[in-house]
Design a protein around this motif. Structure first.
Motif, short mmCIF file in Angstrom:
data_model
loop_
_atom_site.label_atom_id
_atom_site.label_comp_id
_atom_site.label_asym_id
_atom_site.label_seq_id
_atom_site.Cartn_x
_atom_site.Cartn_y
_atom_site.Cartn_z
N LYS A 114 0.85 -1.21 0.00
CA LYS A 114 0.00 0.00 0.00
C LYS A 114 0.88 1.26 0.00
O LYS A 114 0.55 2.26 -0.64
N LEU A 115 2.01 1.19 0.68
CA LEU A 115 2.90 2.36 0.72
C LEU A 115 3.58 2.60 -0.63
O LEU A 115 3.98 3.72 -0.92
N GLY A 116 3.71 1.55 -1.43
CA GLY A 116 4.33 1.70 -2.74
C GLY A 116 5.47 0.73 -3.02
O GLY A 116 6.04 0.76 -4.11
N PRO A 309 14.26 -0.31 3.15
CA PRO A 309 13.74 0.07 4.46
C PRO A 309 13.10 -1.12 5.19
O PRO A 309 12.51 -2.00 4.56
N ASP A 310 13.25 -1.11 6.50
CA ASP A 310 12.68 -2.19 7.31
C ASP A 310 11.22 -1.89 7.59
O ASP A 310 10.90 -0.82 8.11
N ILE A 311 10.35 -2.82 7.24
CA ILE A 311 8.92 -2.59 7.48
C ILE A 311 8.35 -3.64 8.45
O ILE A 311 7.16 -3.90 8.48
N GLY A 336 9.54 5.25 7.26
CA GLY A 336 10.74 4.70 6.61
C GLY A 336 10.67 4.88 5.10
O GLY A 336 11.66 5.24 4.45
N TYR A 337 9.48 4.66 4.55
CA TYR A 337 9.30 4.82 3.09
C TYR A 337 9.51 6.29 2.72
O TYR A 337 10.25 6.61 1.78
N GLU A 342 12.63 10.80 0.38
CA GLU A 342 13.28 12.12 0.53
C GLU A 342 14.78 12.03 0.25
O GLU A 342 15.36 12.92 -0.38
N MET A 343 15.40 10.95 0.70
CA MET A 343 16.83 10.78 0.46
C MET A 343 17.11 10.69 -1.04
O MET A 343 18.03 11.32 -1.57
#
Ligand code: SF4
Length: 367
Positions: A114-116, A309-311, A336-337, A342-343
């Motif tokens: 869902k986050l992508g 990223p750790d989810i 985290g996402y 942003e990075m």
């Protein structure tokens, strides 16, 4: 007289220029073991800058500007092994152990999609409590619910078990070789051998997995020669992913008193990997970010093109302590996402679209 370093860079540049025709062409890398060692031996700032710029050029030409995001779910911190550098080792009795139930794993994957995230990495210690058919069920349940690629990172198993996992639809398998020095490998991994690991990597490739390996930089007893052998091994295995991260000592392991790896050596290994294996996916590893607050940004400028990223849900996250400070429990999956995006943008790069498969990917069998 040209230095060995400059000769290696010129050989690399002319090869990379020939390869610009596209990933269909894959002539043998002309960089010999001595070239790889010369690149790793870059010592003054000018040489280091040249190495990193050449790696960044190779990344741009062969992998483009996209940085792929893979969400990791660390579903069990049980481990049957006793690796000398790892906080999950069997003899660490101070660690509270957990196993996530299937429904929580699937829910975390659903949340990640869902986050992508278009790839979910299912990672654990070598936890043989999860049979191959349980892993199969995990993969199938996630794939039935969400449209993601799946990477497994669950350690050494019987070949027949890998077959079952591939048949379930798992796309990739990550099994770091850690060090290509057989004696050092045997010392750090009681009861295991480098040959056994390499045989598994070859078999995973034959099964059609996109295969990832990788090493630890800064292990006690490691030399530049050994690091060069790490890269040669990954080149010869033709891996599609390579995770390069620093050694970070864990207080509950036999290596507690040793110093950590240094970031500059990690960057040199990463940059050399990018030059030698221009089509491989190279993550800016979490360990880089733990060792140095800007470590992942530095890695992304030195050839890396993936962030993972750790989810894992917060209740489990702090317990997956391979090394101290690995996971930030205050950062949930959504944050985290967002931080990763942003990075990527701050570095002038783009968030990867699609699954981020290797260019030589073969689809997993339908589950
Ligand atoms: S490195 Fe992997 S196999 Fe070794 S103790 Fe840690 S989790 Fe287990």
């Amino acid at each position: 007289m040209r230095s060995q370093f400059l000769e290696a860079i010129e050989t690399a540049e002319s090869w990379l220029d020939q390869l610009k025709g596209g990933p269909g062409l894959s002539p043998t890398c002309p960089l010999g073991d001595h070239h790889i060692k010369a690149l790793l031996s870059a010592c003054d700032q000018e040489e280091i800058n040249t190495l990193i710029e050449t790696a960044d050029y190779a990344r741009k030409v062969f992998m483009g500007n996209q940085v792929h995001l893979r969400g990791i779910i660390e579903f069990s911190n049980h481990c049957a092994r006793n690796c000398w550098y790892c906080g999950l080792r069997r003899d660490n009795t101070c660690l509270r152990r957990y196993r996530m139930p299937l429904r929580d794993i699937v829910a975390a994957a659903r949340e990640g999609a869902k986050l992508g995230f278009k790839t979910i990495v299912l990672q654990s210690g070598d936890d043989l409590w999860y049979s191959a058919s349980m892993i199969r069920q995990m993969v199938e349940s996630i794939k039935q619910e969400v449209d993601v690629a799946i990477t497994l990172s669950i350690g050494e198993r019987e070949f027949s078990e890998y077959e079952e996992m591939r048949a379930a639809g798992a796309d990739r398998f990550l099994l770091k070789h850690e060090t290509a020095d057989p004696d050092l490998y045997a010392r750090l991994h009681p009861g295991m051998t480098l040959d056994g690991r390499v045989e598994r990597l070859k078999y995973l490739h034959r099964l059609g997995f996109q295969v990832g390996s990788g090493n630890i930089v800064g292990l006690p007893g490691q030399t530049i020669d050994v690091l060069a052998r790490d890269i040669c091994l990954m080149r010869d295995l033709d891996v599609e992913m390579a995770g390069i991260g620093p050694f970070i000592p864990h207080p509950a392991t036999p290596l507690a008193g040793y110093p950590p790896g240094d970031m500059m050596t990690v960057l040199k290994v990463l940059a050399t990997c990018r030059i030698v294996m221009p089509w491989a996916h190279l993550p800016a590893t979490t360990a880089c970010g733990t060792l140095d607050p800007n470590g992942r940004q530095k890695a992304l400028r030195a050839g890396a093109n993936v962030i993972m990223p750790d989810i894992t849900p917060a209740e489990y996250k702090a317990l997956y302590e391979i090394y101290p400070g690995k996971n930030r429990v205050d950062i949930d999956a959504a944050r985290g996402y967002q931080l990763a995006v942003e990075m990527i943008i701050s570095l002038g790069r783009e968030v990867g679209q699609g699954y981020g498969h290797s260019s030589r990917h073969r689809p997993a069998p339908a589950a």
